[in-house]
Design a protein around this motif. Structure first.
Motif, PDB file in Angstrom:
ATOM      1  N   GLN A 313      36.892  34.995  45.524  1.00  0.00           N
ATOM      2  CA  GLN A 313      36.386  36.157  44.792  1.00  0.00           C
ATOM      3  C   GLN A 313      34.892  36.339  44.959  1.00  0.00           C
ATOM      4  O   GLN A 313      34.375  37.454  44.831  1.00  0.00           O
ATOM      5  N   SER A 314      34.181  35.266  45.268  1.00  0.00           N
ATOM      6  CA  SER A 314      32.718  35.354  45.366  1.00  0.00           C
ATOM      7  C   SER A 314      32.254  36.199  46.538  1.00  0.00           C
ATOM      8  O   SER A 314      31.177  36.799  46.489  1.00  0.00           O
ATOM      9  N   GLY A 315      33.045  36.227  47.611  1.00  0.00           N
ATOM     10  CA  GLY A 315      32.628  36.935  48.810  1.00  0.00           C
ATOM     11  C   GLY A 315      31.653  36.152  49.663  1.00  0.00           C
ATOM     12  O   GLY A 315      31.307  36.569  50.768  1.00  0.00           O
ATOM     13  N   SER A 355      40.891  45.763  44.503  1.00  0.00           N
ATOM     14  CA  SER A 355      39.891  46.722  44.965  1.00  0.00           C
ATOM     15  C   SER A 355      38.533  46.038  44.882  1.00  0.00           C
ATOM     16  O   SER A 355      38.344  45.112  44.100  1.00  0.00           O
ATOM     17  N   GLY A 356      37.594  46.481  45.732  1.00  0.00           N
ATOM     18  CA  GLY A 356      36.272  45.882  45.727  1.00  0.00           C
ATOM     19  C   GLY A 356      35.999  45.105  47.002  1.00  0.00           C
ATOM     20  O   GLY A 356      36.807  45.081  47.927  1.00  0.00           O
ATOM     21  N   ASN A 357      34.861  44.404  47.021  1.00  0.00           N
ATOM     22  CA  ASN A 357      34.394  43.853  48.292  1.00  0.00           C
ATOM     23  C   ASN A 357      35.145  42.617  48.761  1.00  0.00           C
ATOM     24  O   ASN A 357      34.934  42.173  49.881  1.00  0.00           O
ATOM     25  N   THR A 358      36.006  42.020  47.929  1.00  0.00           N
ATOM     26  CA  THR A 358      36.821  40.895  48.414  1.00  0.00           C
ATOM     27  C   THR A 358      38.312  41.225  48.390  1.00  0.00           C
ATOM     28  O   THR A 358      39.138  40.331  48.587  1.00  0.00           O
ATOM     29  N   SER A 359      38.645  42.486  48.178  1.00  0.00           N
ATOM     30  CA  SER A 359      40.061  42.856  48.074  1.00  0.00           C
ATOM     31  C   SER A 359      40.802  42.688  49.397  1.00  0.00           C
ATOM     32  O   SER A 359      42.039  42.638  49.407  1.00  0.00           O
ATOM     33  N   ASP A 360      40.070  42.582  50.508  1.00  0.00           N
ATOM     34  CA  ASP A 360      40.731  42.350  51.788  1.00  0.00           C
ATOM     35  C   ASP A 360      41.401  40.981  51.838  1.00  0.00           C
ATOM     36  O   ASP A 360      42.256  40.724  52.696  1.00  0.00           O
ATOM     37  N   LYS A 361      41.037  40.087  50.914  1.00  0.00           N
ATOM     38  CA  LYS A 361      41.651  38.760  50.848  1.00  0.00           C
ATOM     39  C   LYS A 361      42.899  38.738  49.967  1.00  0.00           C
ATOM     40  O   LYS A 361      43.596  37.715  49.898  1.00  0.00           O
ATOM     41  N   ASP A 425      34.186  45.335  34.942  1.00  0.00           N
ATOM     42  CA  ASP A 425      34.294  45.789  36.338  1.00  0.00           C
ATOM     43  C   ASP A 425      35.384  45.068  37.125  1.00  0.00           C
ATOM     44  O   ASP A 425      35.286  44.900  38.349  1.00  0.00           O
TER      45      ASP A 425
END
Length: 565
Positions: A313-315, A355-361, A425
């Motif tokens: 989740q941290s990215g 959704s968000g910047n780590t949702s691809d994982k 968020d």
């Protein structure tokens, strides 16, 4: 003449009497026995589903998950149809139970019970969760970056102005926000009797729910989680995290257990959580725990863990995707802790942002988490070391309000939250409503609509499911079985059958509603369930899509394989 009349009556009755179906076995009460959940037929039961939270953590609908009973029913129906869930963790909150000290809001509890019944009406089991995050929303100022839920305003007054400083995740408030840590510490030390009040209010809530539910529906209530994600706030001088679990957390659980008994919940287990940081995989946040200094819980308790991949989740801390067996050790630790404590386990929260910047994982993380729940070995090694129990679990979360909220964050009319979960968020809901108002999934259906053994007539020895949703981790070493399965999803279940009248029941996802079943037991399909009936002794079942492969050769391989253990 009498014989002719009798035969005629019997014939007519045969036209109107509904035949016994799998559902006739589903209404029994569960208990913990021999390290697993068992129903009244002696079957080992696995609970799978979601957290029903929605607006339960918010003020939008006064702490209820849904705006109306109709919305709750629509949501429950969609959950069962889209995912095959058989259980939910249902949130309720102290702030709404006891908004004024000593005054229980029974209208709120009527709303809780009515919305809960939308799920029991579908045959979905429920366990309650007294939820809190960061102690209370009333600790936070109206312009804060973050918010909480849990304690009422009267139990959150008199604390310093809150501030988390440079916190990049809301969870950091648990350790960095002086108001949160002070209030949480005071709760555990019963300052001004706040812990007394919480336990008493919880007891009143449990009495209300029990009295409001018909007896057959109360059977579908599995138990209760006394408090979500407990943590100390601050430790006393010389106190360690494990000592805090033993000396403060566990006495609270025993006290809560007594309150459950007095409220008529004697037959229901308490789903008790260890220190929330105990299995955190971000090293600087982790603390020893897992109720390691507690000698035994016993079968009136369930070891209740959460699991999130903080690195993913941290990215930053996990740049790639999750892989085969990534969480095997973490979930085996949960199994081991439950065994050491003399009970069974459940993972009542797990998930990843959709959704968000780590949702691809998300696809890889969810696949790896479900793999850890299902089996004790990675896919690459499962066939050589398959033994192990299946863990129950509830994904975070199921919110048909997702992206449609209207939450005044910390009661601030200038901070109206509408996106995502509307809570700090976050974007975790596996469901949302489309433009026409119909529930649709936010994740690939194959990830959450899964084969799983809902009820095993005996004892599960091994289980695995290859969903094919994200890569293929299962490597089948048996050539005829491999050819038969091809590229289709497949599951394998091995169990010691008790030979009872109630069948082994396996949920069939939408992709396998007309399956090819290769089994030592007789099999039938009823709707979304596979029913397996066998005599006593070891049984196996391979479940996959119809195939032109050599079924007899595959069956011979499977028989030789499972007998060779």
């Amino acid at each position: 003449m009498r014989r002719a009349v009798l035969l005629t009556v019997l014939f007519l009755l045969s036209l109107v009497i509904t035949p016994v179906r799998a559902e006739s076995f589903d209404g029994s009460e569960l208990r913990v026995s021999g390290g697993v959940f068992r129903d009244e037929h002696g079957r080992e039961v696995v609970l799978r589903g979601f957290n029903v939270s929605g607006t339960a953590k918010l003020a939008e609908h006064r702490g209820l998950p849904f705006a109306s009973i109709a919305d709750a029913r629509k949501s429950a129906t969609a959950m069962k149809q889209l995912t095959g869930a058989n259980a939910v963790r249902f949130l309720l909150t102290w702030a709404w139970i006891e908004p004024q000290r000593g005054q229980i809001d029974h209208a709120y509890l009527d709303g809780v019970t009515a919305q809960l019944r939308a799920f029991t009406d579908q045959g979905i089991r429920v366990y309650l969760d007294f939820h809190q995050d960061l102690y209370s929303r009333y600790l936070f100022n109206k312009d804060s970056w973050y918010t909480g839920d849990g304690a009422p305003a009267w139990a959150a007054s008199g604390y310093p102005k809150e501030s988390c400083g440079l916190c990049f995740h809301w969870g950091q408030n648990m350790k960095n926000n002086n108001a949160v840590t002070a209030a949480t510490y005071d709760f555990w030390h019963n300052r001004n009797g706040v812990l007394d009040s919480f336990v008493n209010a919880a007891g009143e809530a449990l009495k209300h729910v029990k009295n409001a539910l018909p007896a057959n529906e109360f059977k579908l209530v599995v138990g209760v989680d006394p408090l979500n994600e407990p943590y100390a706030g601050k430790y006393d001088s010389g106190q360690t995290s494990q000592m805090w679990e033993r000396d403060l957390l566990m006495p609270f659980y025993h006290r809560f257990r007594t309150e459950m008994d007095e409220a008529g919940w004697t037959s229901k287990p308490a789903f008790v959580e260890p220190l929330v940081f105990w299995n955190q995989n971000v090293d600087f946040f982790a603390e020893p725990g897992g109720l390691a200094l507690v000698p035994s819980l016993g079968e009136r308790f369930v070891f209740n863990a959460h699991f999130y991949d903080g690195k993913a989740q941290s990215g930053l801390l996990m740049p790639g995707k999750a892989g085969d067996g990534q969480y095997t050790q973490a979930f085996n630790t949960i199994r081991d802790r439950a065994t050491a404590l003399g009970t069974t386990s459940i993972v009542s929260e797990f998930g990843h942002p959709v959704s968000g910047n780590t949702s691809d994982k998300a696809s890889s993380v969810l696949k790896a988490i479900y793999q850890g729940l299902d089996s004790t070995a990675p896919g690459a090694r499962w066939w050589s070391a398959p033994r192990g129990s299946v863990i129950s679990g509830s994904q975070w979360h199921w919110d048909t309000n997702y992206d449609r909220h209207r939450e005044l964050m910390n009661d601030n009319p200038n901070k109206v939250k509408t996106e995502g979960d509307a809570m700090n968020d976050e974007h975790f809901s596996a469901v949302k409503l489309d433009a026409s108002g119909n529930p649709v999934l936010t994740v690939e259906r194959a990830l959450v609509d899964r084969v799983y053994p809902q009820a095993v007539a005996g004892t599960t020895l091994a289980f695995t499911y290859e969903d094919r949703a994200y890569q293929t981790w299962q490597q089948i070493p048996l050539p005829n079985v491999r050819t038969l399965v091809g590229s289709a999803p497949f599951a394998v279940l091995v169990w010691d059958s008790n030979g009872g009248a109630a069948p082994t029941e396996v949920h069939l996802p939408a992709s396998l509603r007309s399956p090819l079943v290769v089994s030592s037991a007789s099999s039938t399909v009823e709707g979304g369930k596979l029913l397996l009936r066998g005599g006593t002794g070891r049984q196996f079942a391979l479940i996959t899509a119809p195939s032109g492969g050599n079924t007899a050769a595959a069956e011979a391989e499977l028989r030789q394989w499972y007998r060779s253990w």
